[in-house]
Write a protein that holds these residues in place. Structure first.
Motif, PDB file in Angstrom:
ATOM      1  N   ARG A 196     -37.253  11.519  25.478  1.00 45.69           N
ATOM      2  CA  ARG A 196     -37.551  13.205  25.464  1.00 45.69           C
ATOM      3  C   ARG A 196     -36.328  13.907  25.655  1.00 45.69           C
ATOM      4  O   ARG A 196     -35.964  14.925  24.954  1.00 45.69           O
ATOM      5  CB  ARG A 196     -38.853  13.482  26.500  1.00 45.69           C
ATOM      6  N   PRO A 223     -39.252   9.457  29.277  1.00 46.06           N
ATOM      7  CA  PRO A 223     -38.256  10.508  29.659  1.00 46.06           C
ATOM      8  C   PRO A 223     -37.015  10.382  29.003  1.00 46.06           C
ATOM      9  O   PRO A 223     -36.240  11.560  28.729  1.00 46.06           O
ATOM     10  CB  PRO A 223     -38.120  10.353  31.076  1.00 46.06           C
ATOM     11  N   ALA A 233     -34.313  16.373  22.967  1.00 42.62           N
ATOM     12  CA  ALA A 233     -34.306  17.894  23.149  1.00 42.62           C
ATOM     13  C   ALA A 233     -32.619  18.017  23.146  1.00 42.62           C
ATOM     14  O   ALA A 233     -32.529  19.261  22.597  1.00 42.62           O
ATOM     15  CB  ALA A 233     -34.810  18.209  24.970  1.00 42.62           C
ATOM     16  N   ILE A 235     -41.480  10.380  22.991  1.00 47.02           N
ATOM     17  CA  ILE A 235     -41.283  11.447  23.604  1.00 47.02           C
ATOM     18  C   ILE A 235     -42.171  11.721  24.388  1.00 47.02           C
ATOM     19  O   ILE A 235     -41.906  12.303  25.617  1.00 47.02           O
ATOM     20  CB  ILE A 235     -41.342  12.627  22.504  1.00 47.02           C
ATOM     21  N   ALA A 236     -43.512  11.216  24.341  1.00 49.70           N
ATOM     22  CA  ALA A 236     -44.548  11.838  25.225  1.00 49.70           C
ATOM     23  C   ALA A 236     -44.622  10.799  26.440  1.00 49.70           C
ATOM     24  O   ALA A 236     -45.207  11.028  27.631  1.00 49.70           O
ATOM     25  CB  ALA A 236     -46.030  11.713  24.457  1.00 49.70           C
TER      26      ALA A 236
END
Length: 203
Positions: free
Chosen positions: A122, A119, A126, A115-116
């Motif tokens: 992530r 992209p 989300a 996630i970090a």
């Protein structure tokens, strides 16, 4: 027969997840392909895509099931349970599910790392979180009807789910133990609901 089919489906999914975890840890997310995951699991690419729409979805292998646990807990709430009591119980059950699946096999830790740094991961996480929140809010509304309007239901669910996810990511990044991760998530849920959450009445 349905039970056997479900068991086989679960075993296949677990094979794909295990293969994905090994490959991603060894060569990184971007270099790992769906075809490689299928091959490592001794399955066909077609089988991979029967279980997961995208490579990112492997990291959310247990997410839909976990959301269903929360929805079922809301539907099965005891008579007289307040909105806050019901929501806290649902979240606790979802945390239990997370402990027995994603935390146990390392999927939660890898997902937090990606996630970090990725992209696409992530964005997919989300997207799932929003879908899960909608399902939980809908279940809460169905259970409490006119006592809970759609905006309040969405706000309550969003607050607690957001707090739990943030606490989990923070605990993982700090290298905390599974027991500490669980404690962090539970504390976050209780904090988001409020110190009087267990006794507040549904409006």
């Amino acid at each position: 027969m349905a039970g056997l089919r479900e068991m086989k489906k679960r075993r296949t999914r677990d094979q794909l997840v295990a293969a994905a975890l090994t490959l991603i840890r060894a060569q990184g997310f971007d270099k790992t392909t769906a075809a490689q995951i299928a091959e490592a699991a001794e399955l066909s690419p077609r089988t991979f895509f029967l279980h997961f729409a995208t490579k990112e979805d492997v990291l959310l292998a247990n997410a839909a099931e976990r959301t269903a646990v929360g929805v079922d807990a809301i539907a099965a709430r005891p008579p007289g349970a307040t909105v806050d009591e019901t929501l806290l119980d649902a979240v606790r059950r979802m945390i239990d599910h997370n402990d027995s699946t994603d935390v146990a096999d390392g999927l939660a830790a890898l997902r937090a790392e990606l996630i970090a740094t990725v992209p696409a991961v992530r964005a997919r996480v989300a997207e799932h979180a929003l879908t899960a929140q909608d399902e939980l809010a809908d279940a809460l509304r169905a259970g409490y009807g006119d006592d809970l309007d759609p905006i309040e239901a969405a706000a309550r669910v969003g607050a607690v789910v957001g707090a739990v996810n943030a606490a989990m990511l923070a605990a993982l990044r700090l290298g905390r133990s599974p027991a500490d991760q669980r404690d962090a998530m539970l504390r976050a849920a209780e904090f988001a609901i409020g110190s009087e959450g267990a006794t507040s009445q549904a409006r």
